[in-house]
Design a protein around this motif. Sequence first.
Motif, PDB file in Angstrom:
ATOM      1  N   LEU A  12      -4.227  -1.068  -2.564  1.00 60.47           N
ATOM      2  CA  LEU A  12      -4.644  -2.535  -2.063  1.00 60.47           C
ATOM      3  C   LEU A  12      -5.866  -2.332  -1.192  1.00 60.47           C
ATOM      4  O   LEU A  12      -6.603  -3.044  -1.419  1.00 60.47           O
ATOM      5  CB  LEU A  12      -3.464  -3.150  -1.314  1.00 60.47           C
ATOM      6  N   LEU A  13      -5.813  -1.534  -0.287  1.00 59.44           N
ATOM      7  CA  LEU A  13      -7.029  -1.306   0.603  1.00 59.44           C
ATOM      8  C   LEU A  13      -7.566   0.097   0.581  1.00 59.44           C
ATOM      9  O   LEU A  13      -6.950   1.204   0.457  1.00 59.44           O
ATOM     10  CB  LEU A  13      -6.450  -1.558   2.064  1.00 59.44           C
ATOM     11  N   ASP A  14      -8.772   0.441   0.663  1.00 57.76           N
ATOM     12  CA  ASP A  14      -9.678   1.395   0.769  1.00 57.76           C
ATOM     13  C   ASP A  14     -10.574   1.461   2.113  1.00 57.76           C
ATOM     14  O   ASP A  14     -11.236   0.332   2.360  1.00 57.76           O
ATOM     15  CB  ASP A  14     -10.700   1.437  -0.403  1.00 57.76           C
ATOM     16  N   LYS A  15     -10.231   2.554   2.934  1.00 49.38           N
ATOM     17  CA  LYS A  15     -11.067   2.647   4.098  1.00 49.38           C
ATOM     18  C   LYS A  15     -11.840   3.840   3.922  1.00 49.38           C
ATOM     19  O   LYS A  15     -11.633   4.965   4.413  1.00 49.38           O
ATOM     20  CB  LYS A  15     -10.194   2.853   5.316  1.00 49.38           C
ATOM     21  N   PRO A  16     -13.340   3.599   3.443  1.00 48.30           N
ATOM     22  CA  PRO A  16     -14.000   5.038   2.953  1.00 48.30           C
ATOM     23  C   PRO A  16     -14.454   5.557   4.225  1.00 48.30           C
ATOM     24  O   PRO A  16     -14.591   6.930   4.134  1.00 48.30           O
ATOM     25  CB  PRO A  16     -15.074   4.220   2.256  1.00 48.30           C
ATOM     26  N   SER A  17     -14.475   4.976   5.340  1.00 51.16           N
ATOM     27  CA  SER A  17     -15.310   5.665   6.495  1.00 51.16           C
ATOM     28  C   SER A  17     -14.176   6.744   7.003  1.00 51.16           C
ATOM     29  O   SER A  17     -14.508   7.561   7.705  1.00 51.16           O
ATOM     30  CB  SER A  17     -15.161   4.548   7.805  1.00 51.16           C
ATOM     31  N   GLY A  18     -12.963   6.740   6.778  1.00 45.49           N
ATOM     32  CA  GLY A  18     -11.778   7.790   7.016  1.00 45.49           C
ATOM     33  C   GLY A  18     -11.707   8.982   6.291  1.00 45.49           C
ATOM     34  O   GLY A  18     -11.066   9.747   6.792  1.00 45.49           O
ATOM     35  N   ARG A  19     -12.441   9.059   4.883  1.00 43.01           N
ATOM     36  CA  ARG A  19     -12.304   9.651   4.182  1.00 43.01           C
ATOM     37  C   ARG A  19     -12.439  11.404   4.681  1.00 43.01           C
ATOM     38  O   ARG A  19     -13.373  11.794   4.875  1.00 43.01           O
ATOM     39  CB  ARG A  19     -12.800   9.612   2.955  1.00 43.01           C
TER      40      ARG A  19
END
Length: 178
Positions: free
Chosen positions: A127-134
Amino acid sequence: MHNEIKEVLISEEEIQAKAEELGAQITRDFDGKFPLAIGVLKGAMPFMNDLLKRVETHVEIDFMDVSSYGGGMESSGEVRIVKDLDTQVNGRDLLIIEDIIDSGLTLSYLVDLFKYRQANSITIVTLLDKPSGRKANVFADIVGFEVPDAFVVGYGLDFQERYRNLPYIGVLKEEIYS
Ligand code: XMP
Ligand code: MG
């Protein structure tokens, strides 16, 4: 409960519209394939429900519960299986359903595990993607929404096991977690 939310990031209406859109995409992609849909507990539960209602081809459903050591608001990367699948994955087309990909460490563990168990194919929907946390090199095939670098709750996502039952995605007021 709603007065503990600072801001609604994604409304219930937006989530439902997205579930319909992605459900139609999955119907097309998996038509005639009988994929095994794997919900990652507990966070994926509401999304899995709303998404799979819109899938108009056969799917098998199973669940996996994994937890990363450490707790708190950040994933440690060390993953432990709390509940394994009931289903054999070898030769199957898998559809992993996640609430959010943040560091990617949980998902990276699951992908490695299912490859080791000889899945035929692995498709990831989040549902959600938080690319900054990868931190791990994993990406979803199908993404609902990108979210900024903030701790989000609701619609499956919790802070200390609360807020999972909100119908929208929101940001908590600072005073709740500080
Ligand atoms: P990663 O990708 O970091 O994500 O392995 C592991 C799990 O951590 C949770 N998570 C969150 N939960 N708000 C939450 O309520 C967030 O912003 C958030 N980021 C990560 C989530 O359960 C995810 O599956
Ligand atoms: Mg999760």
